[in-house]
Enzyme design. Structure first.
Site, PDB file in Angstrom:
ATOM      1  N   GLU A 224       0.857  -1.192   0.000  1.00 39.43           N
ATOM      2  CA  GLU A 224       0.000   0.000   0.000  1.00 39.43           C
ATOM      3  C   GLU A 224       0.881   1.225   0.000  1.00 39.43           C
ATOM      4  O   GLU A 224       1.922   1.267   0.682  1.00 39.43           O
ATOM      5  CB  GLU A 224      -0.908   0.040   1.218  1.00 39.43           C
TER       6      GLU A 224
ATOM      7  N   CYS B 119      -6.770   1.552   2.342  1.00 45.92           N
ATOM      8  CA  CYS B 119      -7.647   2.729   2.354  1.00 45.92           C
ATOM      9  C   CYS B 119      -7.341   3.658   1.196  1.00 45.92           C
ATOM     10  O   CYS B 119      -8.200   4.413   0.752  1.00 45.92           O
ATOM     11  CB  CYS B 119      -7.503   3.473   3.671  1.00 45.92           C
TER      12      CYS B 119
ATOM     13  N   ASN C 239     -12.349  -2.174  -0.432  1.00 38.52           N
ATOM     14  CA  ASN C 239     -11.425  -2.411   0.670  1.00 38.52           C
ATOM     15  C   ASN C 239     -12.046  -1.953   1.977  1.00 38.52           C
ATOM     16  O   ASN C 239     -12.307  -0.750   2.148  1.00 38.52           O
ATOM     17  CB  ASN C 239     -10.127  -1.623   0.467  1.00 38.52           C
ATOM     18  N   GLU C 240     -12.304  -2.882   2.855  1.00 41.73           N
ATOM     19  CA  GLU C 240     -12.799  -2.552   4.194  1.00 41.73           C
ATOM     20  C   GLU C 240     -13.943  -1.549   4.158  1.00 41.73           C
ATOM     21  O   GLU C 240     -14.047  -0.686   5.033  1.00 41.73           O
ATOM     22  CB  GLU C 240     -11.667  -1.962   5.059  1.00 41.73           C
TER      23      GLU C 240
HETATM   24  O1  AHR Z   1      -2.679  -1.529   6.367  1.00 44.80           O
HETATM   25  C1  AHR Z   1      -3.029  -0.246   6.787  1.00 44.80           C
HETATM   26  C2  AHR Z   1      -4.514   0.015   6.655  1.00 44.80           C
HETATM   27  O2  AHR Z   1      -5.215  -0.869   7.462  1.00 44.80           O
HETATM   28  C3  AHR Z   1      -5.102  -0.225   5.302  1.00 44.80           C
HETATM   29  O3  AHR Z   1      -5.031   0.874   4.485  1.00 44.80           O
HETATM   30  C4  AHR Z   1      -6.529  -0.511   5.594  1.00 44.80           C
HETATM   31  O4  AHR Z   1      -7.099  -1.357   4.628  1.00 44.80           O
HETATM   32  C5  AHR Z   1      -6.517  -1.065   6.974  1.00 44.80           C
HETATM   33  O5  AHR Z   1      -7.396  -0.392   7.788  1.00 44.80           O
END
Ligand code: AHR
Length: 685
Positions: A52, A267, A394-395
């Site tokens: 990320e 995120c 994602n989440e």
């Molecule tokens: O890995 C860090 C963050 O953790 C990522 O962006 C998110 O998907 C999770 O909340």
């Protein structure tokens, strides 16, 4: 002491106790490790990485560009104190006189609107600008650096400084690497003519090692010039690729031999508001045409490391690409104070958005003469990239807004590309409303795979080593897309690494449904870290893998395509009560049985290993052991506060004679990997 009856009884009891302890330690039964068949098929792709762009992982990290704010697009939206001229300074030397400005009236490309203007009133010994890179530019003696920029002259055929500037006036800029006090470390001349954007390039060979250099651009001609995309790249990138990756960081990731790479977030993917969602099309093509934007982690993304570079990196390291696209909603935490949280793209824009997702599949896998395959080919990769997995979301907070859009995207992908494995999302925790509702969508739609995430204390991982035993094998498969054991103070301790290793034995045992797993996050630049712990820390000079990195490496390098059940002391597979955890996989290409033993206890454990029926060892075993003090982390962990091992804890390799009975001593607080070439077959899958 008088011999009263009660004293005598106490004495007798003590003698019996000591005697029985002595007997038990002399004749202590080794811990039985029974490996039983038949072997069953598991995912050969279990251990990968999750990249990320957080913690300066991309710009200032893996992406080897050395100039910070190269396109003059930094803004207070990235970070309140930033301006388009951040990290740039005016330089006037030896009577030189000039000034620095900013303009957007005739941009290089609409996606790259701003550029700097240097006005040179009086040349003197040079007038120009200086960039300090990311914490100063570290350069190496003898190394070559490619310098380039987009530039054009202003005021051509107009009067400037009392004379008209002719159209054919050549303008020269010296590009020079300098120490902070102005010593010249190497330079090149960049010449150009006229008022159209041009792209002069040069090479600087550095004459001295320096860790705090600046790049200085000095005009040797009176007039005014517009500058954009000022770039400085080491020629020595990973695989020597242009617009490439920092070699040491890329090699550290490659040394994990990850089976896949998930990117670009996290995120970062769903972004801070709808306008900030990560749109893959903005990240391909010439770098000056990519649309930079602010990073949800409060810095800036140039997109120099874009989809082409991610896919190329995956191919270079033999990993499958796992891109993640937004599910057409932004992050529920968008604009925490004044914003509106999760929002969805208007439904009348969904056709275009769905097409954007389908175009990604064509870009990755389509023939070179298809519309999007042609763009991949034009970038230098006519062959398909063989995209197999695609993450959607994602989440995300699982709301009706999310559900509607996910369904539309999912339906479109499956209709046109049933061969693609779609990965859905089930929130940020191992349980709870988003988890349940994400799974309910997966059940209803028959989503191929879901992406589970959890960051929990080491104890949680040790207590949950039977989680996936209970999963219904007829439902969606699982990608454990983000996990890490968070120890006290978010230090990357051996204790946390052992908990992850114990959990990985459980994942291997359940790798018929848990197909992929990746620790998170992967990279963090010291001094620019938004999240701890991370798998690999780095600064401008070096790379510092955590002890957790070596656990990932042990499981990735010593993986298999089948698994056997393992009973410890006769207990059910996965039973955590002995404090020792184990898994046994079989690598059918190498005909090798790999036993992993994780000893989380403070005592070394004598184990007696029983191979599965029908198998016998063919040669000595190779053993890899990682051990140390559980409260220590590897050096340079920013969260260690003095609790660092003196030297990094890394696995040590040896060979072990294989005798009958096969005994192995698992050191206290250790992960051991035993590799045994075997013959025979117990009827494996
Ligand atoms: O890995 C860090 C963050 O953790 C990522 O962006 C998110 O998907 C999770 O909340």
């Amino acid at each position: 002491m008088r011999n009263t009856p009660s004293n005598l009884l106490a004495l007798l009891t003590a003698i019996v106790l000591v005697a029985s302890l002595a007997t038990s330690s002399q004749a202590q039964e080794p811990l039985a490790i029974q490996i039983t068949g038949p072997a069953t098929a598991i995912s050969p792709d279990l251990v990968g990485v999750f990249f990320e762009d957080i913690n300066y992982a991309a710009d200032g990290g893996l992406y080897a560009e050395l100039i910070q704010n190269r396109s003059f697009e930094y803004s207070p939206l990235d970070r309140l104190e930033w301006t388009p001229l951040s990290y740039w300074e005016m330089v006037n030397r030896g009577g030189g006189k000039g000034s620095l400005g900013l303009d957007a009236s005739r941009p290089l490309h609409p996606n790259n609107p701003q550029y700097a203007v240097v006005y040179v009133d009086n040349v003197g010994d040079g007038v120009g600008v200086r960039n300090s890179g990311f914490d100063g530019i570290a350069v190496v003696k003898g190394a070559k650096y490619d310098v380039s920029l987009f530039v054009r002259q202003l005021y051509v055929e107009r009067r400037w400084g009392g004379r008209a500037i002719p159209e054919d006036q050549a303008f020269t800029l010296t590009a020079r690497l300098e120490t902070r006090d102005g010593q010249n470390l190497g330079e090149t001349q960049l010449r150009f003519t006229g008022s159209d954007w041009q792209h002069p390039t040069g090479v600087i060979t550095v004459n001295k090692r320096e860790s705090n250099a600046n790049l200085v651009l000095l005009a040797n001609t009176q007039g005014a010039v517009a500058l954009d995309v000022v770039s400085l790249f080491p020629q020595d990138t990973f695989r020597n690729r242009k617009n490439g990756l920092r070699r040491d960081l890329a090699e550290t990731i490659a040394a994990l031999q990850p089976k896949f790479v998930r990117f670009p977030g996290g995120c970062l993917v769903h972004g801070n508001g709808l306008g900030n969602m990560y749109r893959w099309k903005d990240t391909i093509g010439p770098i000056e045409q990519r649309r930079a934007q602010s990073n949800i982690w409060r810095y800036h993304q140039t997109m120099g490391l874009g989809y082409f570079e991610y896919f190329q990196f995956c191919e270079d390291i033999g990993a499958k690409p796992v891109p993640v696209v937004p599910a057409a909603v932004c992050c529920q935490n968008s604009g925490i104070t004044a914003g509106r949280g999760q929002e969805g793209l208007p439904l009348d824009q969904m056709d275009d958005y769905v097409q954007e997702v389908l175009d990604l599949i064509e870009w990755a896998n389509g023939p070179a003469d298809s519309e999007w395959g042609a763009k991949r080919a034009a970038a230098g990769h006519p062959e398909p990239f063989n995209l197999q997995y695609l993450g959607v979301g994602n989440e995300d907070h699982i709301t009706p807004i999310f559900r509607k859009r996910f369904e539309i995207i999912h339906q479109a992908i499956k209709a046109k590309h049933p061969e693609i494995t779609v990965i859905g999302t089930v929130g940020p925790a191992p349980a709870g409303p988003d988890f349940e509702q994400g799974w309910s969508i997966a059940d209803t739609l028959g989503v191929d795979m879901v992406d589970e995430h959890y960051y929990m204390p080491p104890e949680w991982f040790l207590e949950n080593t039977r989680r996936y035993d209970q999963y219904d094998r007829s439902k969606s498969q699982v990608y454990l897309g983000e996990y890490a054991a968070h120890d006290h103070g978010r230090q990357a301790t051996l204790r946390s690494a052992l908990a992850e290793a114990a959990y990985l034995t459980h994942l291997e045992r359940n790798a018929d449904i848990v197909r992929l797993a990746s620790y998170a996050p992967l990279l963090a630049r010291r001094g620019h870290t938004q999240w701890h712990p991370d798998l690999i820390y780095f600064d401008k000079h070096s790379v510092y893998p955590t002890v957790n990195y070596y656990v990932q490496q042990l499981f990735s390098l010593h993986s298999g395509d089948q698994q056997f059940d393992v009973r410890i002391a006769g207990r059910e597979p996965g039973d955590p009560s002995t404090g020792v955890f184990a898994s046994a996989v079989f690598d059918s290409k190498e005909n090798t049985l790999v036993l992993k033993l994780v000893n989380t206890t403070p005592e070394s454990e004598v184990t007696r290993i029983e191979l599965p029926e029908g198998y016998s060892a063919e040669s000595d075993a190779t053993v890899h052991v990682l051990s140390g003090d559980p409260v220590h982390s590897n050096p340079m962990d920013p969260m260690s506060r003095g609790r660092e091992a003196e030297t990094p804890m890394v696995p040590k390799a040896s060979t072990m004679k294989v005798a009958q009975p096969l005994e192995y001593v698992a050191p206290a607080f250790s992960v051991s990997v035993l590799r045994l070439k075997v013959k025979g077959s117990g009827g494996g899958a």
